[in-house]
Design an enzyme around this catalytic site. Structure first.
Site, PDB file in Angstrom:
ATOM      1  CG  ASP A 161      -1.925   1.130   1.194  1.00 49.81           C
ATOM      2  OD1 ASP A 161      -2.644   1.269   0.193  1.00 49.81           O
ATOM      3  OD2 ASP A 161      -1.970   1.904   2.177  1.00 49.81           O
ATOM      4  CG  HIS A 242     -10.456   7.179   2.187  1.00 53.89           C
ATOM      5  ND1 HIS A 242     -11.561   7.100   1.364  1.00 53.89           N
ATOM      6  CD2 HIS A 242     -10.872   6.776   3.418  1.00 53.89           C
ATOM      7  CE1 HIS A 242     -12.607   6.690   2.067  1.00 53.89           C
ATOM      8  NE2 HIS A 242     -12.208   6.481   3.315  1.00 53.89           N
ATOM      9  NE  ARG A 243      -0.957   5.990   1.485  1.00 57.39           N
ATOM     10  CZ  ARG A 243      -1.069   5.200   2.543  1.00 57.39           C
ATOM     11  NH1 ARG A 243      -1.471   3.952   2.408  1.00 57.39           N
ATOM     12  NH2 ARG A 243      -0.774   5.639   3.752  1.00 57.39           N
ATOM     13  CB  ALA A 244      -7.411   4.686  -4.036  1.00 57.07           C
ATOM     14  CB  VAL A 247      -2.011   7.497  -5.269  1.00 59.03           C
ATOM     15  CG1 VAL A 247      -1.118   7.001  -6.399  1.00 59.03           C
ATOM     16  CG2 VAL A 247      -1.303   7.306  -3.931  1.00 59.03           C
TER      17      VAL A 247
END
Length: 308
Positions: A161, A242-244, A247
């Protein structure tokens, strides 16, 4: 030592683009390149380091070898100076990587204790060392780049991740491209200096373009409608965490900057979506390894109105 030029690497365009995106915006956080052995993953990363050095970008590439000791990674007491009665810290690999790239070949085989160290430092951006009665703290912000063959071992989800982007590097099937790869490699090995000179102009042009993109990154605007579409793509593709969205947004913006644009377009989002989301989209039972990427591609097409 002369390394194989970045622009001379054939057939790994997604990997090269992902590395360039991270050089433009280190906040994208890194690249995970998994796939077949012998597909120039390490060559490409080292070539990027040489390109950045030539461009004066001040982004070093430090390599973390498998089996490296904790002291070598974190740093330790400087023995030579200790013998002279001085107490001093000898920086390790994490210090060497600060402001640049930390490259780990066969990252899926990395010892768990080193994975824990990387997770801690990557999250905080700081390396804190307590060794031999001394304490030392230094900034350690780097772009994490890892390569490996998934058939040789799985990567821990927590570490996976941390890579902003992921690309699957396959053996090239086209015979003409494979022939061109062999010819280029033989030419390089025969006379590295001559080969480097032949590619110097192309390398300089890419370096100039990359530096211009870095300088113009903050001026790239993201329209509200595009930002909402980025979120919708993440939701529809089933991306976890929520890093998606963060990024994908940063990668699309860096892609626009690399293209010399001042506003993120659908094309930028579409180009960034698969590498940003393929490793954040869980595989279902009996699905092939390429299924998550296909699901992201379909979701992207639907949201952006590119289907059909």
């Amino acid at each position: 030592m002369i390394v194989f030029p970045f622009t001379a690497v054939l057939g790994q365009e997604e990997l090269k683009h992902c590395l360039v995106v991270c050089a433009i915006d280190p906040g994208v956080s890194g690249v995970l390149a998994v796939g077949d052995r012998g597909t120039a993953k390490t060559t490409t990363v080292r070539a990027l380091g040489a390109l950045l050095e030539r461009a004066g970008a001040q982004m070093p590439v430090a390599e973390l070898p498998l089996g490296a000791s904790e002291d070598r990674v974190l740093g330790s007491l400087d023995i030579d100076r200790a013998l002279r009665g001085e107490v001093a810290f000898a920086p390790g690999i994490l210090s060497d990587a600060h402001g640049g790239f930390l490259y780990i070949d066969e990252v899926n085989l990395l010892d768990d204790y080193l994975v824990d160290i990387l997770l801690d430092v990557a999250a905080s951006g700081v390396n804190r060392v307590e060794r031999d009665g001394i304490g030392y703290t230094h900034p350690a912000r780097f772009v994490l780049v890892g390569s490996g063959n998934p058939e040789e071992g799985e990567l821990r989800p927590q570490l996976e991740d941390r890579f902003g982007l992921a690309t699957f590097v396959r053996t090239i099937a086209d015979a003409q491209t494979r022939l061109a790869i062999v010819r280029r490699r033989l030419s390089f090995e025969s006379d590295p200096e001559k080969f480097e000179r032949e590619w110097l102009d192309v390398e300089h042009r890419l370096a100039d373009r990359l530096l211009a993109a870095r300088d113009g990154l903050e001026n790239v605007q993201i329209p509200e409608v595009v930002l909402r579409q980025i979120v919708d793509i993440c939701v529809e593709s089933g991306a976890v965490g929520h890093r998606a969205e963060l990024v994908l947004t940063r990668a699309a913006r860096a892609t626009a900057a690399f293209g010399g644009r001042h506003q993120v377009t659908h094309t930028d989002v579409a180009l960034a979506a698969i590498p940003a989301l393929r490793h954040r989209t869980p595989r279902q039972l009996a699905e092939t390894p390429t299924a998550p990427a296909a699901r992201v591609k379909l979701a992207t097409a639907r949201v952006l109105g590119l289907a059909g």
